[in-house]
Design a protein around this motif. Structure first.
Motif, PDB file in Angstrom:
ATOM      1  N   PRO A   3       0.817  -1.230   0.000  1.00 50.26           N
ATOM      2  CA  PRO A   3       0.000   0.000   0.000  1.00 50.26           C
ATOM      3  C   PRO A   3       0.842   1.267   0.000  1.00 50.26           C
ATOM      4  O   PRO A   3       1.913   1.295   0.599  1.00 50.26           O
ATOM      5  CB  PRO A   3      -0.809  -0.124   1.294  1.00 50.26           C
ATOM      6  N   ALA A   4       0.347   2.302  -0.649  1.00 53.66           N
ATOM      7  CA  ALA A   4       1.027   3.598  -0.671  1.00 53.66           C
ATOM      8  C   ALA A   4       0.017   4.706  -0.944  1.00 53.66           C
ATOM      9  O   ALA A   4      -1.111   4.422  -1.358  1.00 53.66           O
ATOM     10  CB  ALA A   4       2.135   3.604  -1.725  1.00 53.66           C
ATOM     11  N   GLN A   5       0.420   5.932  -0.670  1.00 51.06           N
ATOM     12  CA  GLN A   5      -0.456   7.087  -0.929  1.00 51.06           C
ATOM     13  C   GLN A   5       0.215   8.065  -1.891  1.00 51.06           C
ATOM     14  O   GLN A   5      -0.141   9.231  -1.940  1.00 51.06           O
ATOM     15  CB  GLN A   5      -0.776   7.795   0.398  1.00 51.06           C
ATOM     16  N   SER A   6       1.137   7.558  -2.657  1.00 49.39           N
ATOM     17  CA  SER A   6       1.967   8.452  -3.466  1.00 49.39           C
ATOM     18  C   SER A   6       1.306   8.890  -4.772  1.00 49.39           C
ATOM     19  O   SER A   6       1.951   9.537  -5.594  1.00 49.39           O
ATOM     20  CB  SER A   6       3.320   7.794  -3.741  1.00 49.39           C
ATOM     21  N   ASP A   7       0.040   8.569  -4.972  1.00 51.24           N
ATOM     22  CA  ASP A   7      -0.654   9.047  -6.171  1.00 51.24           C
ATOM     23  C   ASP A   7      -1.531  10.260  -5.867  1.00 51.24           C
ATOM     24  O   ASP A   7      -2.450  10.580  -6.624  1.00 51.24           O
ATOM     25  CB  ASP A   7      -1.523   7.923  -6.776  1.00 51.24           C
ATOM     26  N   TYR A   8      -1.230  10.933  -4.754  1.00 51.65           N
ATOM     27  CA  TYR A   8      -2.040  12.073  -4.309  1.00 51.65           C
ATOM     28  C   TYR A   8      -2.092  13.207  -5.340  1.00 51.65           C
ATOM     29  O   TYR A   8      -3.156  13.709  -5.673  1.00 51.65           O
ATOM     30  CB  TYR A   8      -1.487  12.593  -2.978  1.00 51.65           C
TER      31      TYR A   8
END
Lengths: 357, 357, 357, 357
Positions: free
Chosen positions: A116-121
């Motif tokens: 999981p990651a949130q780097s497409d913000y």
């Protein structure tokens, strides 16, 4: 109300169906593949259409086609596949077509990994495609909220005739949690698209077209001004945020999505240790809940942004608060998920700093 | 020095060749097609490789392949086609591959039209693809500067092992202007990529791999931290801006690319009418020349942002200047190009406002 | 003359280059992949163009493009990939474009296996594509003959402006054998295609077109009549066969390609046992060497057809000989290669039958 | 029985549905596009699946997938698109999957034109794909017979587990004629494919596979021998021909499909002028009705083959009759359709020749 124990990706699928979405076009990619598989199984049962496209580019263009006919349509992918959809999302925005696009984000850039990651913000909130457009972006932090925000995504899509992004990640997609579907006995009322959708003339009205093409510069400018008015209206009407311990907080932590769960635990822990800290959790990432930040941070001098990325939401936080508020950042990357203790430690460390000021 | 009268798109092509780029992979789209055609004609003459790919997605992946072999490689497109390349650009960033990608931007979103626009600013500067990455973005405003920035793009790409975006638009791509190529008698010295490029082991060294895949979360985080260090270094070292009339300006207009030409005319006109206004022209859009704005706007209370888009650079300007500086915006959209008089009028109007303050 | 020990697939590649073919477009498939790999390595050394296409369909269409420009062009595949090229071959035939297409045939139908087979005989000799066309088909049986027939294929292609098929199989493609290239000191003289090829007008002649489109029925019939005349001319002029022991043979075995090697051994063995049998080996499969069969079988009453397929050449043999000649068949399929003893046994068995008559 | 006036292409579609085919995968090409359009409209009404594929190659592979699940599946195209399906048809044959593939043939080779033609005879009857396989080929000559042969095609496909080709042309596809559908009150009984189809294990049986892959040579030979036995059985059991005026004919004309209509008129005309000629119309092109020809031509010395192609069925006629029978040919090409007078003239001319012998 029956509680069901379901996987996050499946919850999105069922929530979409219950929201009246019977048209899904997808392509498998870990960690979202269960959503494609769920739709492949469920939609034929409902008389709907599931189609595995030959590529992510094809899938988003099939959504374009279905949405043109006025039906609720969805596609989903994970980060690399989502990048492939950027042209299509821009076309949906330009043609003002309602649709929901799910990104179960994973580690990047490039092939990265399947954690999981949130780097497409930035990609989600600034329009990774070309042209002047925004898309509403909703970021759930529990599976129950995933149900609500999936329905909300379709509502926003229909009301504003816009593509809407449901931004989740591999953690929420793969985890299991008990959920309750508030099944109404009557079918979902979707917006009537009778005034523009391509549903056949029936020989009694003039043909219509749905297009993002407008060769004339002044015509395109006029269309874009209309789009900007819409975006302004959405910005004024649809900001959503959850706030915790606002009443007595001296300063705030802020986080969204799966990491907001961890951040909330850390905040509670810190409060039990006497730190008067609160949590701002943006639910809509675009429109960013600027007003919530502005008003809550008027009297504080510090905010800690926690992300599973290199620091992208920072820009929106800085643009929302007065420049006297110090914006501190803690982030993990590449699929590394912070645990509550890590965030707790960062809170404690900054609490001292906050105290000093 | 011979002056040549050339079209902007062709200038990019010749500048790339003179910068030592002999590998080009493209797909035609108006208003950048002359660049593809130019390379199709010129590269075989130079013993280089021109390949018209089957799609924009294919073209960027061919660049990935060529760049892996350590050669200077380029692709180009216009807005919709550029969106299709977002996955590939993210892969190039993740694999740390040098390459130059040209966007001769047009009106959007969607199919839009083929008139010039600047509405791909967010996409270019925030990474329209997935994952935590940035790419240097250079925005020329004359054809002569196009030559310089094309060479500079390849230099940045090689030195930092990163994809670099040359962001221009249909106006600069289609216009003709006399240019001079400073042809050196010796071939361009490109960075030696002997230590990582895939050029065959020759049976004397261990095989290498170039990849953006890193399944292990801590491994990917480590790689991403290294990427972030690189981005910080670029941010510190490679900000570029041109400033006009800084010595006596009370306030500033700011614009980039083709509209900066018009803005400069308007500023000169305003100065001839006694308005003490200057112009800040960012040459690198990422890294954004924050320091230039910060220092120049310390004593001013207003800045007028002019764009051929709905207001995207505004965010970067706001993040660069003190919140006491009022950021005013004037923009045209959808392929509509402002003329000097329009901008002059906006300057005059705001000059009064500035005076009042 | 240096003897080189080479693999069959590589021999085809080198023979093509020495025949002046510097344009190759391919896609890997076992058992022909070494040919693609060889061209990938060799053509850049010769200043030629090697391009790995995105699919077999793309590869044959790239051949169409290159051939339109008047250069010698080649593609290759194995059975399933060859089927994908059928539309393209029909287009080449319709547009009267010279090109050489290699089929290193494998077991089928369908995915089959990667063992050698001759079961694509009908597809090769009757035109697996649509429309009234034939293509010359050459079938070597040694690697040295492969060199000669590759050159011959290009000669036929150029002289008659037609696609030509070099039909070999996994046995000949994968085996190694010493070969000699008769390298001439002067470059190969290819047909001048100055009167039709698309090489640029140079501003001094009218534009040309190369197309297989002819919407008008009488126009297309006229074109097809011209094609049929060409096929008749090829049929009269280009039949090729090798005959062994014709002088005293009472009857014949017939076989082509790799299985003809085995059949020849078996025939020799049978002759050493006193059986007066000969061998007819068609070298051109289309045009089928009807005349050879007709004249040699005038006084015999039996012919044994040996194939690595279910019996396809039988039709051509039957159409060539008088109906009083009994056509006997022995075949193996699915990648099973007969050994000399097997064929010897069949010869002996039929020799008795022949004797009885 | 209601008579309906319908277009040929639509008749095929309705006939397929009434034959229990609810899965259609297509791609438009003139002159068969009305069939695709008809299925797009009708199949959803019947709860079936219509899918416009991204290419002809995709469409035939979708048929492969649907057929694997044991349902009646169909695709259609016209000549160039049919060539693109050759790999897929070979795969269906190799995997022994029932399916019906329609070719509404047009003028070729290459792009040709959109007029009717019969020049895909070899491709249809010899397997335009690779490997040792045949497919039954049915050629209707009226729209009413089209209904019957569509049902027959599905029957053959199911009984023999084989792809079957319905070969028609632009004349029959575009013409309108009154037809009657013999709608049975009970649904069509299709073959039960319970013993091999991939319909889910239901957790109670072992998984199955449907494949044309068989890497082992002896395994593939065994499979191919089984295929050949099947083809022999079909050849013995399923030859179909219509014969006109056989009782008193001294010699015969032979033709199939749309041109057989014209030939029949010409034969009738010739008979009214005292020429004792008959007509043999093959209904199945593979298996070719050899027995009919053989027995009818035992006592005649001439047969006139009429085709809308360059002379392809000639081979099958020659292989069927004694070599003492002279095979005369009359053909038109490239979309040119012969009229009854033309054929009548050829009959009269040859009648004199026949008389002389």
């Amino acid at each position: 109300m029956t509680k069901l124990l379901m996987k996050g990706n499946e919850v999105i699928g069922e929530a979409a169906i219950q929201a009246g979405c019977y048209h899904f076009f997808g392509y498998p990619i870990t960690p979202q593949s269960e959503l494609v598989a769920y739709m492949a199984k469920r939609l034929p049962e409902e008389g709907g259409t599931f189609l595995q496209a030959e590529s992510e580019v094809a899938a988003i263009n099939m959504v374009y086609g279905a949405a043109s006919a006025g039906v609720r349509a969805m596609t989903s992918s994970s980060s690399p596949g989502f990048s492939l959809k950027q042209e299509g999302i821009s076309y949906l925005a330009g043609a003002e077509l309602p649709a929901v696009i799910v990104n179960v984000a994973r580690g990047g850039p490039g092939l990265g990994n399947i954690q999981p990651a949130q780097s497409d913000y930035f990609q989600a909130t600034r329009g990774g495609g070309h042209g002047d457009y925004y898309t509403p972006v909703l970021a759930p932090f529990t599976l129950q909220e995933t149900i609500e925000l999936t329905a909300e995504a379709f509502r926003l899509a229909d009301v504003y005739r816009t593509p809407v992004i449901l931004l989740t990640d591999g953690l929420l997609g793969q985890m299991m949690e008990p959920v309750v579907f508030q099944q109404s006995s009557t079918p979902v009322q979707t917006e009537s698209h009778n005034d523009w959708a391509l549903q056949g003339t029936g020989g009694i009205r003039a043909p219509r077209s749905v297009t993002s093409l407008e060769l004339n510069a002044s015509g395109l400018e006029k269309r874009n001004l209309k789009l900007q008015e819409k975006y302004q209206l959405i910005n004024q009407s649809e900001q959503q945020a959850d706030v915790y311990f606002a009443e007595d907080a001296d300063w705030f932590v802020t986080a969204y999505g799966s990491v907001a769960r961890t951040a909330l635990s850390a905040v509670k822990h810190a409060r039990s240790e006497g730190v008067n800290v609160g949590l701002i959790r943006p639910v809509s990432l675009w429109p960013f809940p600027t007003e919530t930040y502005r008003s809550l941070c008027e009297k504080t001098d510090q905010i800690l942004v926690v992300e599973m990325s290199a620091g992208q939401m920072i820009d929106d936080v800085k643009l929302s608060v007065n420049s006297s508020v110090e914006v501190v950042f803690f982030g993990r990357m590449g699929g590394s998920v912070p645990d509550p203790e890590e965030i707790f430690d960062v809170i404690i460390e900054n609490a001292k700093g906050a105290a000093k000021k």
